[in-house]
Design an enzyme around this catalytic site. Structure first.
Site, mmCIF file in Angstrom:
data_model
loop_
_atom_site.group_PDB
_atom_site.id
_atom_site.type_symbol
_atom_site.label_atom_id
_atom_site.label_comp_id
_atom_site.label_asym_id
_atom_site.label_seq_id
_atom_site.Cartn_x
_atom_site.Cartn_y
_atom_site.Cartn_z
ATOM 1 N N SER A 89 -2.250 -1.042 9.381
ATOM 2 C CA SER A 89 -3.447 -1.059 10.217
ATOM 3 C C SER A 89 -4.679 -1.420 9.384
ATOM 4 O O SER A 89 -5.759 -1.616 9.935
ATOM 5 C CB SER A 89 -3.646 0.304 10.871
ATOM 6 O OG SER A 89 -3.794 1.301 9.872
ATOM 7 N N GLN A 118 0.838 -1.201 0.000
ATOM 8 C CA GLN A 118 0.000 0.000 0.000
ATOM 9 C C GLN A 118 0.872 1.251 0.000
ATOM 10 O O GLN A 118 0.357 2.358 -0.084
ATOM 11 C CB GLN A 118 -0.901 0.009 1.247
ATOM 12 C CG GLN A 118 -1.801 -1.207 1.333
ATOM 13 C CD GLN A 118 -2.523 -1.275 2.674
ATOM 14 O OE1 GLN A 118 -3.661 -0.830 2.816
ATOM 15 N NE2 GLN A 118 -1.859 -1.815 3.677
ATOM 16 N N VAL A 153 3.739 3.899 -1.410
ATOM 17 C CA VAL A 153 4.008 4.453 -2.739
ATOM 18 C C VAL A 153 5.489 4.789 -2.907
ATOM 19 O O VAL A 153 5.884 5.423 -3.877
ATOM 20 C CB VAL A 153 3.142 5.716 -2.999
ATOM 21 C CG1 VAL A 153 1.660 5.358 -2.973
ATOM 22 C CG2 VAL A 153 3.445 6.826 -1.998
ATOM 23 N N CYS A 209 0.951 17.332 -23.925
ATOM 24 C CA CYS A 209 -0.394 17.752 -24.353
ATOM 25 C C CYS A 209 -0.930 18.955 -23.594
ATOM 26 O O CYS A 209 -2.032 19.435 -23.890
ATOM 27 C CB CYS A 209 -1.371 16.578 -24.227
ATOM 28 S SG CYS A 209 -1.934 16.293 -22.543
ATOM 29 N N HIS A 259 -1.288 1.389 -4.539
ATOM 30 C CA HIS A 259 -1.641 2.815 -4.587
ATOM 31 C C HIS A 259 -0.717 3.625 -5.478
ATOM 32 O O HIS A 259 -0.648 4.845 -5.363
ATOM 33 C CB HIS A 259 -1.662 3.396 -3.166
ATOM 34 C CG HIS A 259 -2.711 2.778 -2.301
ATOM 35 N ND1 HIS A 259 -2.622 2.687 -0.937
ATOM 36 C CD2 HIS A 259 -3.887 2.184 -2.636
ATOM 37 C CE1 HIS A 259 -3.702 2.079 -0.465
ATOM 38 N NE2 HIS A 259 -4.483 1.766 -1.474
HETATM 39 ZN ZN LIG Z 1 -0.509 14.875 -21.465
#
Ligand SMILES: [Zn+2]
Length: 279
Positions: free
Chosen positions: A219, A100, A102, A180, A118
Site C-alpha cells: 500500500s 519492505q 523483513v 560487549c 527494512h
Molecule cells: Zn555488542
C-alpha cells in the site's frame, strides 16, 4: 482480453524493472498484513525505535512477543509471489528487487541481490558494537531463560511480533550482546528509525538504470518505500502497481491492477519468455 494484459504490456515495454514488494507478497505465507484495503492499521501499531531503546519493560515486552511470534516467521515458506518474482528475475526482467518485508522469503525463493529495505527479522544486531548474529541462536537463549513463556500461543504480525496481553513483561529475561554486553535489537528498521543511507543509495542507483518500477503487494503507506515511487516519477519513469486496495501512490501510477498479487505475478512469469528466448 485478460484483465492482466496491460501488466504484461507494461513489463514488455520496460524490460529492466525495479520491483518493490510489500506485505501483500507474504500474507499467503501466513504472515499477516499490517494494513487493510484502505491502508489503515489492522492492529495496534508496531514497536517504535525510541520506545525500544528507552523503555526497559517495552523492550522486554517486544522480545517476549517476538519469541512467541518467531515460530510463524521461522516456518513461513515463500509464496507464489516470491517464486514468480524469482522466475521473472531469471528471465531477465528485474534490474533490482527491493522488499519492505523483513521475512527473507525472496531469498528463500531463490532471488539474488535482494535489498531488504527494512532489514531482516532473522538477524539480530548489537546497538553498541554492531555485531550481527542469527536470530535462531537468540531464540534458543530466550527459550532457555524463559521456559514458562515458551508455551504461550498468540497471533503473529508481519515483523514476527505477537499479541500477548495481561502478562508481567518485567519478568521476561533478555540477554545482552555476548561480545560487549550491549543492547540487542532485531536487525530491522523500526518505525521512527531511518533506513540506512547506503541502502537507499543502492536503490536509487538501480532506479537510475531501470526503465520502470513495479510495486507488488504494497500500500506504500510507509514513506521509506513510497519515496522511490516519488523518485521514479521525478525521473519520468513509469510506475505500475499490483495491490488489493488503495495505495498511497495511486495518483502517481501509470498502471494500477487491483488483483491478488501472487496470481498476477505467476501469470506474468508464465506469460513472459524464459531466458533462452529472452533478447
Ligand atoms: Zn555488542
Amino acid at each position: 482480453m485478460n484483465a492482466l494484459t496491460p501488466l504484461i504490456d507494461f513489463v514488455r515495454r520496460h524490460p529492466r524493472l525495479l520491483v518493490l514488494t510489500g506485505a501483500g507478497c507474504s500474507t499467503q505465507a501466513g504472515i499477516p498484513d499490517y494494513r487493510d484495503a484502505d491502508g489503515a492499521w489492522k492492529r495496534s501499531a508496531p514497536m517504535r525505535y525510541q520506545l525500544f531503546v528507552a523503555d526497559d519493560v517495552a523492550r522486554r515486552r517486544y522480545w517476549a512477543r517476538s519469541m512467541v511470534g518467531w515460530r510463524t516467521m521461522a516456518l513461513a515458506s515463500p509464496t507464489m509471489a516470491h517464486h514468480a518474482l524469482a522466475r521473472l528475475a531469471e528471465a531477465g526482467h528485474v534490474r533490482l528487487l527491493v522488499t519492505q518485508n523483513v521475512d527473507g522469503l525472496h531469498d528463500r525463493a531463490g532471488s539474488r541481490g535482494v535489498i531488504d529495505l527494512h532489514g531482516r527479522i532473522d538477524t539480530v544486531c548489537c546497538l553498541s558494537c554492531g555485531q550481527r548474529s542469527p536470530r535462531h541462536l537468540l531464540q534458543d537463549e530466550l527459550l532457555q531463560r524463559n521456559p514458562s513463556w515458551a508455551a504461550l500461543d498468540a497471533l503473529t504480525a508481519p515483523d514476527g511480533d505477537a499479541d500477548l496481553e495481561g502478562l508481567d513483561f518485567a519478568q521476561f529475561d533478555v540477554p545482552d550482546c555476548p561480545a560487549c554486553g550491549g543492547m540487542l535489537k532485531p536487525d530491522v528498521v523500526f518505525f521512527g528509525e531511518n533506513v540506512p543511507r547506503d541502502r537507499v543509495a543502492d536503490v536509487r542507483a538501480a532506479l537510475a538504470e531501470s526503465d520502470a518500477v513495479l510495486v507488488a503487494g504494497s500500500s506504500l503507506m510507509v514513506y521509506s518505500g513510497f519515496r522511490f515511487v516519488e523518485d521514479a516519477v521525478a525521473l519520468a519513469k513509469p510506475v505500475a502497481a499490483v495491490n488489493m486496495g488503495r495505495t498511497r501512490a495511486d495518483a502517481l501510477l501509470t498502471l494500477k491492477l487491483e488483483h491478488e498479487v501472487g496470481a498476477a505475478l505467476q501469470w506474468l512469469a508464465t506469460a513472459l519468455p524464459p531466458p533462452a528466448q529472452a533478447a
